[in-house]
Scaffold this active site. Structure first.
Site, PDB file in Angstrom:
ATOM      1  N   GLY A   1       0.795  -1.217   0.000  1.00 10.21           N
ATOM      2  CA  GLY A   1       0.000   0.000   0.000  1.00 10.21           C
ATOM      3  C   GLY A   1       0.824   1.261   0.000  1.00 10.21           C
ATOM      4  N   VAL A   2       2.149   1.110   0.060  1.00 16.49           N
ATOM      5  CA  VAL A   2       3.024   2.277   0.054  1.00 16.49           C
ATOM      6  C   VAL A   2       3.536   2.509  -1.357  1.00 16.49           C
ATOM      7  CG1 VAL A   2       5.154   3.284   0.959  1.00 16.49           C
ATOM      8  CG2 VAL A   2       3.724   1.842   2.424  1.00 16.49           C
TER       9      VAL A   2
ATOM     10  N   GLY B   1       7.034   4.838  -6.005  1.00 21.73           N
ATOM     11  CA  GLY B   1       7.435   5.729  -7.077  1.00 21.73           C
ATOM     12  C   GLY B   1       8.084   4.963  -8.211  1.00 21.73           C
TER      13      GLY B   1
ATOM     14  N   SER C   1      17.055 -11.762  -5.923  1.00 24.85           N
ATOM     15  CA  SER C   1      15.657 -11.685  -5.507  1.00 24.85           C
ATOM     16  C   SER C   1      15.015 -13.054  -5.341  1.00 24.85           C
ATOM     17  CB  SER C   1      14.852 -10.893  -6.544  1.00 24.85           C
ATOM     18  OG  SER C   1      15.350  -9.583  -6.696  1.00 24.85           O
TER      19      SER C   1
ATOM     20  N   HIS D   1      10.308  -5.273 -10.066  1.00 19.93           N
ATOM     21  CA  HIS D   1      11.579  -4.963 -10.721  1.00 19.93           C
ATOM     22  C   HIS D   1      11.417  -4.701 -12.207  1.00 19.93           C
ATOM     23  CE1 HIS D   1      14.044  -5.421  -7.220  1.00 19.93           C
ATOM     24  NE2 HIS D   1      13.508  -6.599  -6.962  1.00 19.93           N
TER      25      HIS D   1
END
Length: 214
Positions: free
Chosen positions: A32-33, A36, A61, A152
């Site tokens: 939810g953040v 950018g 990853s 990514h």
């Protein structure tokens, strides 16, 4: 994201590679953040300004959900996407699923009986690498694509390499058969890759492409 400078190298001109141990907005604390656009690109540019010798920016990853995807039949996004699979890739996927055989014996049962990358057969290794390359290289742009890959690739990275036995933790074995992946950030092509990804195109290396039809 935290960055630790190597303590054993004193000449900054010796720094060639910056490796990010994965951060993504699918992590529980970041849901939810808004992160950018081009998050890691900005970090890479900052690092390059401090250490001009850095040439390669890459992540290490996890692949959460990979084994669950295999167990559910390795569909990459519904009938339309499946039809678009080249015959050779479709055949490779079916053969890989047969080798892994989760419809006969669950992954949990395999792990409980002692399965480990160190004792896997070459056929099992090839099958898992094949399925992971299809999952990430062809399915990441879809609605049900891998969340870390979406982060990514959406930030302009390239799917660079799939690593055998990259995460031998209990969680790594359970969620991805210990596989991990490198996403490469080429600062000159981040914007282009981002635009391609928004159109459903995934930039992946030849090495990943070769895994799709072993």
């Amino acid at each position: 994201m935290w960055i630790k400078k190597a303590e054993t190298v004193h000449q900054t001109s010796n720094y060639k590679v910056a490796a990010f141990y994965s951060i993504s907005n699918c992590e529980p604390g970041l849901r939810g953040v808004s992160m950018g656009n081009f998050l890691i690109k900005r970090v890479a540019e900052q690092l390059h300004a401090e250490f001009p010798s850095l040439k390669t920016f890459v992540t290490l990853s996890p692949i959460p959900g990979f084994i669950d995807w295999v167990a559910s039949g390795a569909d990459i996004g519904g009938e339309k996407a499946s039809v678009q699979l080249k015959p050779a890739i479709r055949t490779a996927r079916e053969q890989a699923l047969e080798i892994i055989g989760l419809e006969k014996r669950s992954w949990t049962e395999r792990l409980s009986s002692g399965w480990h990358p160190d004792n896997a057969t070459e056929k099992e290794k090839s099958a898992l690498m094949c399925l992971a390359s299809i999952y990430l290289g062809l399915g990441s742009a879809g609605r049900n694509g891998n969340p870390v890959a979406k982060f990514h690739l959406g930030n302009g990275a390239r799917l660079h390499q799939i690593n055998w036995a990259g995460d031998l933790s209990r969680k790594g074995l359970r969620q991805s058969a210990a596989l991990m992946v490198n996403y490469l950030y080429d600062l000159s092509s981040v914007e282009e890759n981002h635009e391609r990804f928004t159109l459903g195109e995934i930039d992946y290396s030849r090495a990943v492409g070769r895994l799709m039809t072993p």
